[in-house]
Design a protein around this motif. Structure first.
Motif, PDB file in Angstrom:
ATOM      1  N   ALA A  32     -45.104 -50.114  -0.349  1.00 50.76           N
ATOM      2  CA  ALA A  32     -45.085 -49.783  -1.779  1.00 50.76           C
ATOM      3  C   ALA A  32     -43.786 -50.185  -2.448  1.00 50.76           C
ATOM      4  O   ALA A  32     -43.679 -50.127  -3.674  1.00 50.76           O
ATOM      5  CB  ALA A  32     -45.318 -48.283  -1.966  1.00 50.76           C
ATOM      6  N   ARG A  33     -42.790 -50.599  -1.643  1.00 50.38           N
ATOM      7  CA  ARG A  33     -41.465 -50.962  -2.141  1.00 50.38           C
ATOM      8  C   ARG A  33     -40.873 -49.810  -2.962  1.00 50.38           C
ATOM      9  O   ARG A  33     -40.410 -49.970  -4.094  1.00 50.38           O
ATOM     10  CB  ARG A  33     -41.496 -52.251  -2.945  1.00 50.38           C
ATOM     11  CG  ARG A  33     -42.182 -53.398  -2.246  1.00 50.38           C
ATOM     12  CD  ARG A  33     -41.490 -53.749  -0.933  1.00 50.38           C
ATOM     13  NE  ARG A  33     -40.370 -54.663  -1.101  1.00 50.38           N
ATOM     14  CZ  ARG A  33     -39.586 -55.052  -0.093  1.00 50.38           C
ATOM     15  NH1 ARG A  33     -39.786 -54.564   1.140  1.00 50.38           N
ATOM     16  NH2 ARG A  33     -38.578 -55.885  -0.313  1.00 50.38           N
ATOM     17  N   SER A  34     -40.898 -48.634  -2.363  1.00 45.12           N
ATOM     18  CA  SER A  34     -40.385 -47.438  -3.023  1.00 45.12           C
ATOM     19  C   SER A  34     -39.467 -46.682  -2.066  1.00 45.12           C
ATOM     20  O   SER A  34     -39.592 -46.793  -0.837  1.00 45.12           O
ATOM     21  CB  SER A  34     -41.519 -46.536  -3.498  1.00 45.12           C
ATOM     22  OG  SER A  34     -42.182 -45.934  -2.405  1.00 45.12           O
ATOM     23  N   ILE A  35     -38.559 -45.894  -2.653  1.00 48.93           N
ATOM     24  CA  ILE A  35     -37.582 -45.127  -1.883  1.00 48.93           C
ATOM     25  C   ILE A  35     -37.627 -43.681  -2.345  1.00 48.93           C
ATOM     26  O   ILE A  35     -37.406 -43.384  -3.530  1.00 48.93           O
ATOM     27  CB  ILE A  35     -36.167 -45.692  -2.064  1.00 48.93           C
ATOM     28  CG1 ILE A  35     -36.118 -47.141  -1.553  1.00 48.93           C
ATOM     29  CG2 ILE A  35     -35.132 -44.833  -1.340  1.00 48.93           C
ATOM     30  CD1 ILE A  35     -34.832 -47.861  -1.882  1.00 48.93           C
ATOM     31  N   ASN A  36     -37.948 -42.784  -1.430  1.00 48.47           N
ATOM     32  CA  ASN A  36     -37.850 -41.344  -1.671  1.00 48.47           C
ATOM     33  C   ASN A  36     -36.473 -40.880  -1.212  1.00 48.47           C
ATOM     34  O   ASN A  36     -36.018 -41.269  -0.120  1.00 48.47           O
ATOM     35  CB  ASN A  36     -38.917 -40.580  -0.888  1.00 48.47           C
ATOM     36  CG  ASN A  36     -40.320 -40.895  -1.351  1.00 48.47           C
ATOM     37  OD1 ASN A  36     -40.548 -41.169  -2.521  1.00 48.47           O
ATOM     38  ND2 ASN A  36     -41.273 -40.886  -0.436  1.00 48.47           N
ATOM     39  N   PHE A  37     -35.820 -40.033  -1.999  1.00 46.83           N
ATOM     40  CA  PHE A  37     -34.483 -39.588  -1.632  1.00 46.83           C
ATOM     41  C   PHE A  37     -34.129 -38.323  -2.410  1.00 46.83           C
ATOM     42  O   PHE A  37     -34.822 -37.920  -3.346  1.00 46.83           O
ATOM     43  CB  PHE A  37     -33.442 -40.675  -1.912  1.00 46.83           C
ATOM     44  CG  PHE A  37     -33.217 -40.932  -3.387  1.00 46.83           C
ATOM     45  CD1 PHE A  37     -32.129 -40.381  -4.051  1.00 46.83           C
ATOM     46  CD2 PHE A  37     -34.097 -41.721  -4.113  1.00 46.83           C
ATOM     47  CE1 PHE A  37     -31.920 -40.612  -5.402  1.00 46.83           C
ATOM     48  CE2 PHE A  37     -33.909 -41.951  -5.477  1.00 46.83           C
ATOM     49  CZ  PHE A  37     -32.818 -41.396  -6.117  1.00 46.83           C
ATOM     50  N   MET A  38     -33.014 -37.719  -2.027  1.00 51.54           N
ATOM     51  CA  MET A  38     -32.426 -36.628  -2.787  1.00 51.54           C
ATOM     52  C   MET A  38     -30.909 -36.808  -2.790  1.00 51.54           C
ATOM     53  O   MET A  38     -30.382 -37.615  -2.016  1.00 51.54           O
ATOM     54  CB  MET A  38     -32.823 -35.263  -2.211  1.00 51.54           C
ATOM     55  CG  MET A  38     -32.299 -34.964  -0.830  1.00 51.54           C
ATOM     56  SD  MET A  38     -32.651 -33.251  -0.290  1.00 51.54           S
ATOM     57  CE  MET A  38     -34.443 -33.170  -0.461  1.00 51.54           C
ATOM     58  N   PRO A  39     -30.198 -36.085  -3.643  1.00 54.52           N
ATOM     59  CA  PRO A  39     -28.736 -36.196  -3.612  1.00 54.52           C
ATOM     60  C   PRO A  39     -28.190 -35.790  -2.252  1.00 54.52           C
ATOM     61  O   PRO A  39     -28.745 -34.928  -1.577  1.00 54.52           O
ATOM     62  CB  PRO A  39     -28.279 -35.214  -4.703  1.00 54.52           C
ATOM     63  CG  PRO A  39     -29.460 -35.049  -5.590  1.00 54.52           C
ATOM     64  CD  PRO A  39     -30.656 -35.163  -4.697  1.00 54.52           C
TER      65      PRO A  39
END
Length: 402
Positions: A32-39
């Motif tokens: 999907a060319r996506s990045i899940n993240f948090m600070p």
């Protein structure tokens, strides 16, 4: 049969091994060319709302999706920080790490904020707001000193972790020190509030300009400008706000914990002792829904002439900043940092300077909006320039030092 050619797609990677970087809980969906993240960041070193990292492996003409979740980190029995502090309406991005732009407006999807960007480059830096690290601050004060014979690149002190705290010192002409107004401007007591450093930079850029009013200010005052107070948390990508045992802006006590506060108190104390602590400005960014505004002590805690002088300065600054183009939203109603604001309210810098300054001292905290379309490096620097012009206009009304 004609041979077919398969082109391998470069995998996306996240890089955070540089000054000021912060990211956590990374999940990359290569398809999907996506990045899940948090600070990222250590919550004991301040609110975990700052994020800043680089994405490598981007293909030509491809759109990347960022899916941000608020931090789940806690300190002790505290609840996780509200995700709104980490979720600007528009994320910030840069190809070269110097020119910072906004993404399109993000879209909230449940507990996530989703941003998309099409960088047209193999790598892109993304961040909560335009980063401003100790490297940036050092480069800025050196550049200003190189450009102007009236500016000196100095150092306030060394931090607890051994980093230098860059300081710009400005004065022009032969007027003796005792006859000069004292002006102290500092930013970034809370490390995540990166916009405040850009405001400080705008102040310094105007200060050495060819503007006749800037020349007047250099000739009649000595100015101390610190773009980053909390250099350690800024360098390590921590939030700074509410750090343990307390943050820099709750440390203005008789026995400060942070080296930067000890050094600032000594220099400001010298100005007070000479009767020259005229203008003190502490620069911050506010809550996600706030416009720009000043924090002040309650009126009943101040006496004349301090009260009238403070009001006059606020009027001058508001008149300039509120009419800027592009518009930076600003309120002309200050907020109060008295006994009901925080248990350590007496140890807030602008309060401490008001309570320990000269009778004529103007001491204020300016909170510059970070969650608006014009909360950019250009917008922040314009606020700083107009704030500096307001300082000149205010001091030009004051009687000369005897």
């Amino acid at each position: 049969m004609q041979a077919s050619h398969c082109i391998a797609v470069e995998p996306l990677t996240v890089v955070s091994d540089f000054e000021g970087a912060s990211v956590g809980d990374i999940e990359i969906d290569q398809a999907a060319r996506s990045i899940n993240f948090m600070p990222g960041g250590d919550p004991e070193r301040g609110w975990p709302c700052w994020w800043y990292f680089r994405i490598d492996g981007i293909q030509p003409d491809e759109t990347i999706t960022l899916r941000l979740h608020g931090s789940t980190a806690t300190v002790g029995k505290q609840k996780p920080l509200s995700a709104s502090w980490a979720m600007p309406a528009r994320a910030t991005h840069s190809i070269d790490g110097e020119t910072w732009l906004h993404t399109d407006k993000g879209q909230r999807d449940g507990q996530r904020m989703i941003y998309t960007l099409k960088p047209d480059a193999a790598s892109v830096y993304v961040a909560w707001g335009p980063p401003y690290t100790p490297i940036t601050a050092n480069a800025f004060v050196r550049l200003i000193a190189e450009k102007s014979p009236h500016a000196e690149a100095a150092e306030l002190c060394r931090s607890r972790e051994g980093r230098g705290v860059p300081m710009l010192y400005v004065r022009e002409g032969e007027l003796e020190t005792q006859k000069r107004f004292g002006v102290w401007v500092q930013a970034r007591q809370h490390a995540w509030e990166s916009g405040s450093s850009w405001v400080a930079q705008g102040f310094g850029e105007w200060l050495i300009s060819d503007d006749a009013n800037a020349t007047w200010l250099r000739q009649h005052a000595e100015i101390f400008l610190i773009p980053i107070m909390d250099v350690d948390n800024t360098a390590t990508g921590n939030g700074g706000k509410n750090a343990v045992p307390h943050d820099h802006n709750r440390d203005w006590s008789p026995q400060p914990h942070w080296n930067e506060i000890m050094a600032a108190q000594r220099k400001i104390g010298d100005l007070v002792g000479e009767g020259r602590m005229d203008v003190f400005l502490d620069l911050h960014n506010p809550g996600p829904g706030d416009a720009s505004f000043f924090y002040v002590l309650p009126r009943d805690m101040l006496s004349e002439p301090m009260l009238s002088l403070r009001d006059r300065f606020i009027d001058l600054a508001y008149a300039r900043i509120s009419k800027m183009k592009p518009l930076i939203p600003m309120s002309n109603k200050p907020k109060v940092t008295g006994a009901n604001y925080h248990p350590l309210w007496r140890q807030i810098s602008s309060n401490w300077v008001s309570m320990n300054g000269n009778p004529h001292t103007v001491s204020l905290c300016l909170e510059t909006v970070w969650n608006s379309p014009n909360s950019t490096t250009e917008g922040y620097r314009a606020v700083g320039a107009n704030l500096a012009a307001a300082v000149q206009e205010y001091l030009a009304e004051r009687p000369a030092k005897p």
